[in-house]
Design a protein around this motif. Structure first.
Motif, PDB file in Angstrom:
ATOM      1  N   VAL A 262       0.739  -1.092  -0.139  1.00 27.56           N
ATOM      2  CA  VAL A 262      -0.031   0.078   0.024  1.00 27.56           C
ATOM      3  C   VAL A 262       1.091   1.149   0.001  1.00 27.56           C
ATOM      4  N   PHE A 263       0.546   2.311  -0.911  1.00 33.98           N
ATOM      5  CA  PHE A 263       1.145   3.466  -1.033  1.00 33.98           C
ATOM      6  C   PHE A 263       0.321   4.624  -0.755  1.00 33.98           C
ATOM      7  N   GLY A 264       0.904   5.742  -0.356  1.00 31.04           N
ATOM      8  CA  GLY A 264      -0.284   6.993  -0.289  1.00 31.04           C
ATOM      9  C   GLY A 264       0.343   8.024  -0.992  1.00 31.04           C
ATOM     10  N   ILE A 265      -0.711   9.134  -1.369  1.00 32.66           N
ATOM     11  CA  ILE A 265      -0.041  10.266  -2.156  1.00 32.66           C
ATOM     12  C   ILE A 265      -1.026  11.346  -1.956  1.00 32.66           C
ATOM     13  N   GLY A 266      -0.704  12.405  -1.592  1.00 38.23           N
ATOM     14  CA  GLY A 266      -1.407  13.580  -1.679  1.00 38.23           C
ATOM     15  C   GLY A 266      -1.789  13.941  -0.221  1.00 38.23           C
ATOM     16  N   ASP A 267      -3.011  14.852  -0.006  1.00 37.65           N
ATOM     17  CA  ASP A 267      -3.336  15.307   1.414  1.00 37.65           C
ATOM     18  C   ASP A 267      -3.696  14.140   2.192  1.00 37.65           C
ATOM     19  N   VAL A 268      -3.907  12.877   1.810  1.00 39.59           N
ATOM     20  CA  VAL A 268      -4.441  12.005   2.873  1.00 39.59           C
ATOM     21  C   VAL A 268      -3.151  11.592   3.943  1.00 39.59           C
ATOM     22  N   ASN A 269      -2.036  11.824   3.212  1.00 42.93           N
ATOM     23  CA  ASN A 269      -0.810  11.044   3.934  1.00 42.93           C
ATOM     24  C   ASN A 269      -0.686  11.787   5.375  1.00 42.93           C
ATOM     25  N   GLY A 270      -0.237  11.108   6.286  1.00 46.02           N
ATOM     26  CA  GLY A 270       0.206  11.565   7.669  1.00 46.02           C
ATOM     27  C   GLY A 270       1.616  11.776   7.541  1.00 46.02           C
ATOM     28  N   ILE A 271       1.994  12.899   7.186  1.00 46.80           N
ATOM     29  CA  ILE A 271       3.309  13.194   6.983  1.00 46.80           C
ATOM     30  C   ILE A 271       3.619  14.716   7.489  1.00 46.80           C
ATOM     31  N   PRO A 272       4.790  15.256   7.738  1.00 47.29           N
ATOM     32  CA  PRO A 272       4.800  16.544   8.300  1.00 47.29           C
ATOM     33  C   PRO A 272       4.509  17.800   7.504  1.00 47.29           C
ATOM     34  N   LYS A 273       4.831  17.583   6.061  1.00 40.74           N
ATOM     35  CA  LYS A 273       4.437  18.532   5.409  1.00 40.74           C
ATOM     36  C   LYS A 273       3.828  17.818   4.121  1.00 40.74           C
TER      37      LYS A 273
END
Lengths: 444, 116
Positions: free
Chosen positions: A340-351
């Motif tokens: 599973v990968f994520g891209i864009g606004d849904v990602n829980g990352i710092p920026k």
């Protein structure tokens, strides 16, 4: 002249004419396609499901459809119309008409990609399947989560989306028509004057520069109308800074000071009374209620419920409070579900909740997904690149670009990222939409 | 942007012109036909046509330099840095060159043939 197809002296030969014409026509029509950054490279029968057809989902569909030969790629989203969201502030600033940011999603949907026009109701990463709101189960070998985020206007007491454009309330985020309604509300404020209140909520939000742009554009229009003296502008920051990147924060603070915009720190909008036109803020000193004439509301934002309610969400740490997608901030790969990968606004990352972030993330996600399909380790890394053409007036902007560490990383060394000027504005007006479209088509 | 590949501007420019691509292709095809007509007629006045096309290009470049800020909803007063003026000059120059090149075949045909 001898009739041999050539000419002596000053004229041009007909053969040269025809050759030139042919080269020109071929060049004009075909040049971009001579360079394909993502040619079919990997033969696979893998089934890839992309959840969401926003900027991230479409960019992934375009890239993967060319990188993977033989893969079954399915994109799941009910949206028929694509919104170019970076244009919303230009609509709300009175520069663009709303129809300039809408395009049928089909215009970006690559051939050979199956489009299921439904929304995801459930993620089941243990079963490698998703379930749509129409009850359809879609199985996958690899999943890309690109659902975007939700705008939680209801989390502010008394506020709802339908109030935008009424009772002095504006909000640039909700859609093109809401952005246009915000422009109408701003115009009324410019006419009538009074107190204009801006700000942003805590937590991850898309385009954190937009609230600042709306503040500066309101100031600009007041000055243009010769009515700045009849208005007071307040920016309610959720913490002790106006912007999360130190040099930008310093510059914006200085700019606010010179333009008479008053920052109020650690103020979080908690309630609105549209009838009485009051806004109540949660502050370290307790609730503070202000009478407003123009209130630009930025709603709290969160992942869609199917993400939050699934095992894909962060289970602990700072991104677990709202259940953002648990991906490695560098590889964009899920930390517990390796397919599973994520891209864009849904990602829980710092920026990284901007269209520019999607532009930087798309080749990372696509490249790493292909490597995983090939049974190799993901090596592509996202550095947190985010860009904000910070509009300071109609006609001027600062092209601010930074990474996870808050380092300014300008793409154009000849542009001062902290100096408002026309070139970044011209880019915002003319170049960013074509660049965005090229991202969605997987070309850059 | 952000580690933008070197070929990226090509695709950005292509996307910029995508909405008018049919018209652009039509102009290029018409230009090719005009070039063919000029070639088939023989002895075209290439130097004269080149000169006229350059003048057209210069005029268009000057107009573009004056109008481009307004085309972006800005004013000339919004140009405040050296780069603003450099980019405006480059954009105007590019527009002038493009229009000059596209105008050349028509000018060539209208220039007639060389006598003698």
């Amino acid at each position: 002249m001898a009739d041999n197809g050539y000419e002596t002296g000053r004229g041009l030969s007909r053969r040269r004419f025809l050759k030139l014409a042919g080269v020109a026509a071929m060049g004009a029509a075909g040049a971009p396609w001579l360079i394909d950054p993502a040619r079919a490279q990997v033969r696979t029968s893998a089934r890839v499901v992309i959840a969401g057809a926003g900027a991230g989902g479409l960019a992934m569909a375009s890239r993967l459809s060319r990188l993977l030969d033989g893969a079954r790629i399915t994109i799941v989203d009910s949206r028929e119309i694509h919104w170019y969201q970076p244009g919303f502030t230009l609509i709300a600033g009175g520069v663009w008409a709303p129809d300039r940011v809408t395009t049928p999603n089909s215009a970006f949907m690559p051939g050979g990609v199956e489009w299921i026009k439904a929304d995801i109701a459930e993620f089941d990463p243990d079963g490698n399947r998703v379930v749509t709101d129409q009850g359809q189960t879609v199985r996958y070998d690899y999943l890309v989560v690109a659902t975007g985020l939700e705008l939680d206007y209801g989390d502010i007491e008394g506020m709802e989306r339908s109030l935008i454009g009424q009772h002095g309330i504006g909000s640039v985020y909700a859609g093109p028509q809401h952005a246009a309604a915000t422009w109408a509300t701003m115009q009324a404020f410019v006419e009538g004057g009074g107190l204009g209140i801006f700000g942003r909520p805590p937590g991850g939000i898309k385009c954190a520069g937009a609230p600042l742009k709306m503040t500066l554009l309101t100031d600009y229009h007041l000055r243009e109308a010769g009515r700045r003296g009849r208005a007071e502008l307040i920016y309610a920051a959720h913490n002790d800074a106006l912007f999360g990147v130190a040099p930008v924060n310093e510059r914006v603070t200085e700019m606010f000071g010179s333009r008479g915009i008053e920052p109020q720190y650690s103020h979080v909008l908690k309630a609105v009374d549209p009838g009485r036109r009051t806004a109540t803020f949660d502050t370290p000193d307790g609730d503070a209620t202000l009478d407003y004439d123009f209130l630009h509301v930025v709603p709290p934002m969160s992942p869609p419920d199917p993400v939050t309610n699934s095992a894909l969400a962060w289970q602990e740490g700072p991104f677990s409070d709202k259940g953002w997608l648990e991906v490695d901030q560098y590889t964009m790969r899920h930390r517990r579900y390796p397919n599973v990968f994520g891209i864009g606004d849904v990602n829980g990352i710092p920026k990284g909740k901007t269209a520019a972030s999607v532009k930087a993330q798309a080749p990372v996600v696509a490249g790493n997904l292909v490597r995983v399909i090939e049974d190799r380790e993901p090596t592509h890394r996202y550095n947190g690149y985010t860009s904000c053409p910070l509009v300071t007036a109609v006609g001027q902007a600062m092209l601010v670009e930074f990474d996870y560490e808050g380092n300014l990383i300008p793409s154009f060394p000849f542009l001062d990222p902290l100096e408002p000027s026309w070139v970044p504005w011209m880019m915002e007006e003319l170049m960013l939409r074509p660049a965005y479209d090229a991202v969605l088509r997987g070309r850059i | 942007m952000g580690n933008m590949p070197i070929y990226a501007p090509l695709f950005v420019i292509f996307e910029m012109f995508r909405p008018v691509l049919p018209w652009l292709v039509a102009v290029v095809v018409i230009d090719a036909l005009l070039l063919a007509v000029a070639a088939l007629r023989g002895a075209p006045r290439g130097r004269r046509a080149t000169g006229v096309s350059i003048v057209i290009g210069i005029v268009v470049a000057v107009i573009a330099a004056l109008r481009l800020p307004a085309f972006t909803h800005a004013g000339l007063g919004d140009l405040v840095t050296v780069m603003d003026f450099v980019m405006l000059a480059l954009a105007a120059l590019g527009t002038g060159v493009a229009v000059g090149i596209l105008a050349f075949p028509l000018v060539l045909v209208l220039s007639g043939t060389r006598r003698g």
